[in-house]
Design an enzyme around this catalytic site. Structure first.
Site, PDB file in Angstrom:
ATOM      1  N   VAL A  29       9.067  69.155  -2.393  1.00  0.00           N
ATOM      2  CA  VAL A  29       8.266  68.727  -3.550  1.00  0.00           C
ATOM      3  C   VAL A  29       7.034  69.621  -3.657  1.00  0.00           C
ATOM      4  CG1 VAL A  29       6.906  66.832  -4.511  1.00  0.00           C
ATOM      5  CG2 VAL A  29       9.077  66.352  -3.374  1.00  0.00           C
ATOM      6  N   ASP A  72       6.722  72.668  -2.620  1.00  0.00           N
ATOM      7  CA  ASP A  72       7.142  74.003  -3.093  1.00  0.00           C
ATOM      8  C   ASP A  72       7.371  74.008  -4.600  1.00  0.00           C
ATOM      9  OD1 ASP A  72       6.982  74.847  -0.552  1.00  0.00           O
ATOM     10  OD2 ASP A  72       9.146  74.770  -0.153  1.00  0.00           O
ATOM     11  N   SER A 111     -27.111  82.944  18.195  1.00  0.00           N
ATOM     12  CA  SER A 111     -26.188  82.594  19.270  1.00  0.00           C
ATOM     13  C   SER A 111     -26.877  81.574  20.158  1.00  0.00           C
ATOM     14  CB  SER A 111     -25.751  83.834  20.044  1.00  0.00           C
ATOM     15  OG  SER A 111     -26.862  84.421  20.647  1.00  0.00           O
ATOM     16  N   GLU A 163     -20.241  69.013  21.580  1.00  0.00           N
ATOM     17  CA  GLU A 163     -19.079  69.551  20.865  1.00  0.00           C
ATOM     18  C   GLU A 163     -18.391  70.534  21.789  1.00  0.00           C
ATOM     19  OE1 GLU A 163     -20.704  71.407  17.369  1.00  0.00           O
ATOM     20  OE2 GLU A 163     -21.697  69.558  16.776  1.00  0.00           O
ATOM     21  N   LYS A 202     -16.963  74.013  22.809  1.00  0.00           N
ATOM     22  CA  LYS A 202     -17.299  75.360  22.356  1.00  0.00           C
ATOM     23  C   LYS A 202     -15.983  76.106  22.163  1.00  0.00           C
ATOM     24  CE  LYS A 202     -20.478  79.108  23.375  1.00  0.00           C
ATOM     25  NZ  LYS A 202     -19.576  80.222  23.150  1.00  0.00           N
ATOM     26  N   ASP A 257     -13.505  79.023  21.405  1.00  0.00           N
ATOM     27  CA  ASP A 257     -13.588  80.455  21.662  1.00  0.00           C
ATOM     28  C   ASP A 257     -12.859  81.216  20.554  1.00  0.00           C
ATOM     29  OD1 ASP A 257     -14.432  82.577  23.082  1.00  0.00           O
ATOM     30  OD2 ASP A 257     -12.967  82.409  24.689  1.00  0.00           O
ATOM     31  N   ARG A 315     -19.660  86.654  11.344  1.00  0.00           N
ATOM     32  CA  ARG A 315     -20.998  86.584  11.934  1.00  0.00           C
ATOM     33  C   ARG A 315     -21.665  87.960  11.954  1.00  0.00           C
ATOM     34  NH1 ARG A 315     -23.497  87.280  16.842  1.00  0.00           N
ATOM     35  NH2 ARG A 315     -25.268  85.884  17.140  1.00  0.00           N
ATOM     36  N   TYR A 349     -19.003  73.380  12.315  1.00  0.00           N
ATOM     37  CA  TYR A 349     -19.976  72.678  13.146  1.00  0.00           C
ATOM     38  C   TYR A 349     -21.395  72.653  12.576  1.00  0.00           C
ATOM     39  CZ  TYR A 349     -19.964  77.485  15.028  1.00  0.00           C
ATOM     40  OH  TYR A 349     -19.931  78.849  15.169  1.00  0.00           O
ATOM     41  N   LYS A 400     -21.576  76.326  30.012  1.00  0.00           N
ATOM     42  CA  LYS A 400     -20.354  77.124  30.154  1.00  0.00           C
ATOM     43  C   LYS A 400     -19.577  76.755  31.416  1.00  0.00           C
ATOM     44  CE  LYS A 400     -19.715  80.591  27.906  1.00  0.00           C
ATOM     45  NZ  LYS A 400     -20.473  81.788  27.587  1.00  0.00           N
ATOM     46  N   CYS A 446      14.556 102.195  38.905  1.00  0.00           N
ATOM     47  CA  CYS A 446      14.224 100.860  39.398  1.00  0.00           C
ATOM     48  C   CYS A 446      13.738 100.932  40.853  1.00  0.00           C
ATOM     49  CB  CYS A 446      15.452  99.959  39.293  1.00  0.00           C
ATOM     50  SG  CYS A 446      15.161  98.316  39.958  1.00  0.00           S
ATOM     51  N   CYS A 489      16.615  99.096  43.047  1.00  0.00           N
ATOM     52  CA  CYS A 489      17.996  99.577  43.237  1.00  0.00           C
ATOM     53  C   CYS A 489      18.148 101.044  42.859  1.00  0.00           C
ATOM     54  CB  CYS A 489      18.966  98.735  42.412  1.00  0.00           C
ATOM     55  SG  CYS A 489      18.794  98.986  40.640  1.00  0.00           S
ATOM     56  N   CYS A 548      15.730  97.203  33.959  1.00  0.00           N
ATOM     57  CA  CYS A 548      16.778  97.661  34.860  1.00  0.00           C
ATOM     58  C   CYS A 548      18.048  97.003  34.346  1.00  0.00           C
ATOM     59  CB  CYS A 548      16.492  97.201  36.287  1.00  0.00           C
ATOM     60  SG  CYS A 548      17.868  97.577  37.374  1.00  0.00           S
ATOM     61  N   CYS A 559      21.501  94.837  40.775  1.00  0.00           N
ATOM     62  CA  CYS A 559      20.152  95.079  41.292  1.00  0.00           C
ATOM     63  C   CYS A 559      19.689  93.851  42.091  1.00  0.00           C
ATOM     64  CB  CYS A 559      19.194  95.334  40.130  1.00  0.00           C
ATOM     65  SG  CYS A 559      17.472  95.408  40.663  1.00  0.00           S
TER      66      CYS A 559
END
Ligand code: IVH
Length: 679
Positions: free
Chosen positions: A37, A39, A84, A120, A122, A124, A143, A232, A320, A414, A417, A432, A437
């Site tokens: 629907v 789509d 920051s 909150e 943090k 990454d 930023r 945030y 941290k 290898c 072997c 390999c 092997c």
């Protein structure tokens, strides 16, 4: 040509409907329309806009991906700089920070102000500043250096959790939202797998991948990479100031954003520390990376009083978790040959503590990555470990490179072997391809004996290595002709262990067909695919005779898997193996008249074909994530509770679904129990 008013009205209506449906799907994880629907409505709007380009609005869902690739990113000066945060790593530093702001606050206000905190996670990722004018997203900026960033609006429009129009009737005329764009871990892995397959260099971590993606020139590429966003900060210029950070988060939610569900108000530092400690482990179950907790003073007037130092706000600090990136030196570079023959280069390093464990090996992924890093023995490197991910080398510090180092060259043969290694042009992986092997044989036996395959108790890595080294076992079938006398020739093998091991190997002949098929270690055939294949082809003869098109016809089996299965059965060595295993009494057929859904692979049978409904907010999984986990394990997720449902997964603040499920006597699961069921 004037646009007919009914076309304009219809376009507006479609925009609203699609906006609501997108919000329900991406932000609430609770779709209101079936995909078909959505789509159809989307295509109708697209057709209207093609016929009448005047109807195109910047907040139209069709504008999430523009046709025009952005060929450059103009720089944009932030009206308010993006600061920051100062870091604290222990309770002492946290206490000192509190004392500092309290001293300052007392000086400014004449008394110690009343306050509470907001914690909150943090995230990454990459910080973004979004501008909404009259409720419509008009600008998105990175930023950058905090003062000036790059305008990447077109790319930002592809992020489904960023509303193109704020979801309130009369939005403030100017709204600036700040938050973190990030790549969910699953998406990060998918992208890296795709890049590895395409021979492209890998992203070192989800943060780099998010930043790299945001700066992609082609918005279509950004769109495919499914970035997400948690806001945030909310700035409302020319508007009465908001009272608290908590209120900002609530307002952001009303505006149509998905805020991070794990934010929490805390009355004091004891509560803050408890939050920080609780998330130290829990964060590894989150589908995105977090490297700490951001602690903010909740009252905004107090934030305003305290203001900023040269670099940081005085009213917020980042707590941290122990470093996940540390430096060490490379003592050697070796290569490891895996079960599939894939040759993975590894750095052997001076042992170093990272994220709470000592590590001395890190993956270098593949030959391309080595060239890209130009890593050499003697180099000082930055390594990173996050959650369950094995440590990896993020970068080399070239300034610290000693004299006389030489570039590492991938071996041409290898190391196990001595047969020539192969690298198909379309792949990043060197392999390999000698089935005899010892590394491949060892890997194949370990996989065969593993818990979800034949589950042979006592056949661990140590014995497997000896069995292969001594020449007693060179292929899976030879396990079944081992005698206690032969086993006694292994170092430290006693009478009792030898008898037990022979017994455990013999007992594995009773394991069902799906486990046997999984145990063969065919590429791309995991537990779920093995189960599906045995259901569709109840005997191995039928499976071996299947064409690629027959295999692809099974729901859930894609082209790559089908081809891998087809190729596997075309190899004479594999045909001989099946024949031998069959004559030794291993099970290569579904029991007659019995659906294979019963008793095949223990953890799976519990949920294959079973229906789940989810209600309320789960502690760590979003609905979509819970749904993916259930589906990957062969279950289904329905939206409404009925008598056909097997389980209701219940989170915080469950809806009416819980009452209905209780009336129908449907068993309920917490997230923890769901995870156990899926394990
Ligand atoms: S607040 C003045 N809150 O961490 C307020 N930042 O080291 C500054 N980050 O550049 C930011 N999650 O990219 C804030 N919940 C959160 C955050 C967060 C991640 C990032 C942000 C910032 C960096 C600071």
């Amino acid at each position: 040509m004037a646009v007919p008013s009914d076309a304009a009205q219809r376009a507006e209506q479609l925009r609203r409907q699609l906006q609501q449906a997108g919000y329900a799907y991406y932000v609430l994880d609770d779709p209101i329309f079936p995909d078909g629907v959505y789509d159809a409505l989307y295509r109708e709007l697209q057709a209207l806009e093609t016929a009448h380009p005047e109807l195109i609005r910047p907040d139209s869902p069709t504008q999430r991906v523009g046709d025009r690739p952005a060929n450059q990113f103009p720089s944009h000066r932030h009206a308010i700089p993006l600061y920051s945060l100062e870091n604290a790593f222990d309770q002492g530093e946290l206490q000192q920070w509190q004392e500092r702001w309290q001293r300052q606050g007392e000086k400014l206000l004449g008394e110690l102000p009343t306050f509470d905190y907001v914690c909150e996670l943090k995230i990454d990722g990459s910080a973004l500043a979004l501008t909404y004018e009259e409720g419509v997203l008009t600008r998105g900026v990175t930023r950058g250096d905090g003062t000036t960033g790059e305008e990447i609006t077109q790319n930002i429009r592809t992020i489904r959790t960023i509303p193109l129009r704020l979801a309130v009737e009369n939005p403030p005329p100017l709204v600036e939202v700040r938050g973190e764009a990030f790549l969910p871990l699953g998406e990060f892995e998918r992208i890296n797998q795709e890049r590895a397959a395409g021979g492209e260099p890998l992203f070192a971590n989800p943060r780099n991948a998010a930043a790299g993606t945001l700066r992609q020139l082609d918005p279509q590429v950004v769109d495919r990479r499914r970035l997400e966003f948690f806001p945030y900060t909310l700035h409302l210029p020319n508007h009465p100031p908001l009272k608290t950070q908590w209120e900002s988060l609530e307002l952001l939610q009303q505006f149509g954003f998905r805020i991070n569900p794990h934010c929490q108000r805390c009355p004091d530092l004891a509560a803050v520390w408890a939050y920080f400690e609780a998330w130290e482990q829990k964060r590894h179950h989150l589908p995105y990376m977090t490297d700490g907790v951001v602690l903010k003073l909740n009252p905004i007037p107090l934030q305003t009083e305290l203001g900023f130092t040269q670099k940081f706000p005085r009213w917020a600090i980042a707590l941290k978790y122990p470093a996940e990136e540390v430096s060490t030196t490379v003592k050697a570079i070796t290569v490891n040959v895996g079960r599939t023959g894939a040759v993975t280069p590894m750095a052997i390093m001076e042992p170093v503590a990272v994220a709470g464990t000592t590590v001395q090996r890190a993956t270098l992924h593949n030959a391309d990555r080595i060239v890209e890093l130009d890593i050499r023995v003697g180099d000082t490197v930055i390594i990173r470990k996050a959650g369950e991910i094995i440590p990896e080398v993020v970068r080399v510090l070239p300034d610290l490179r000693p004299a006389g180092t030489v570039p590492f060259v991938m071996p041409s043969h290898c190391p196990e072997c001595a047969s020539p290694l192969v690298r198909p042009q379309t792949e990043a992986v060197t392999r390999c391809v000698n089935p005899q092997c010892p590394a491949i044989v060892r890997g194949a036996i370990e996989h065969w004996a593993s818990r979800d395959a034949l589950d042979i108790q006592g056949l661990g890595e140590k014995w497997v290595a000896q069995l292969v080294r001594s020449g007693l076992v060179a292929s899976l079938d030879q396990l079944y002709t081992l005698t206690p006398e032969q086993l006694l020739t292994l170092e430290r093998m006693g009478q009792k262990s030898a008898a037990n091991l022979v017994g455990a190997i013999a007992a594995s002949k009773a394991q069902p067909y799906a486990r046997v098929l999984y145990g063969l270690g065919i590429r791309h055939v995991g537990k779920v695919n093995a189960e599906m294949l045995t259901q569709a082809f109840p005997t191995v003869a039928q499976l071996a005779a299947a064409r690629v098109t027959d295999l692809e016809a099974i729901h859930g089996i894609g082209g790559e898997i089908a081809q891998a299965v087809y190729d596997w059965f075309r190899t004479p060595h594999h045909q001989a193996l099946i024949e031998n295993l069959q004559s030794l009494g291993l099970c290569f057929a579904q029991p007659e008249g019995k659906s294979s859904g019963q008793g095949a692979i223990a953890p799976l049978t519990k949920i294959v074909g079973q229906s789940f409904v989810i209600t309320g907010t789960l502690p760590t999984l979003s609905r979509k994530e819970a749904q993916t986990l259930i589906e990957q394990a062969g279950g289904k997720v329905a939206s409404a509770v009925s008598s056909k449902i097997n389980y209701l997964v219940v989170g915080d603040k469950p809806g009416s679904k819980l009452t209905k499920a209780q009336q129908l006597g449907i068993p309920q699961l917490e997230e923890r129990e769901l995870r156990q069921l899926l394990e």
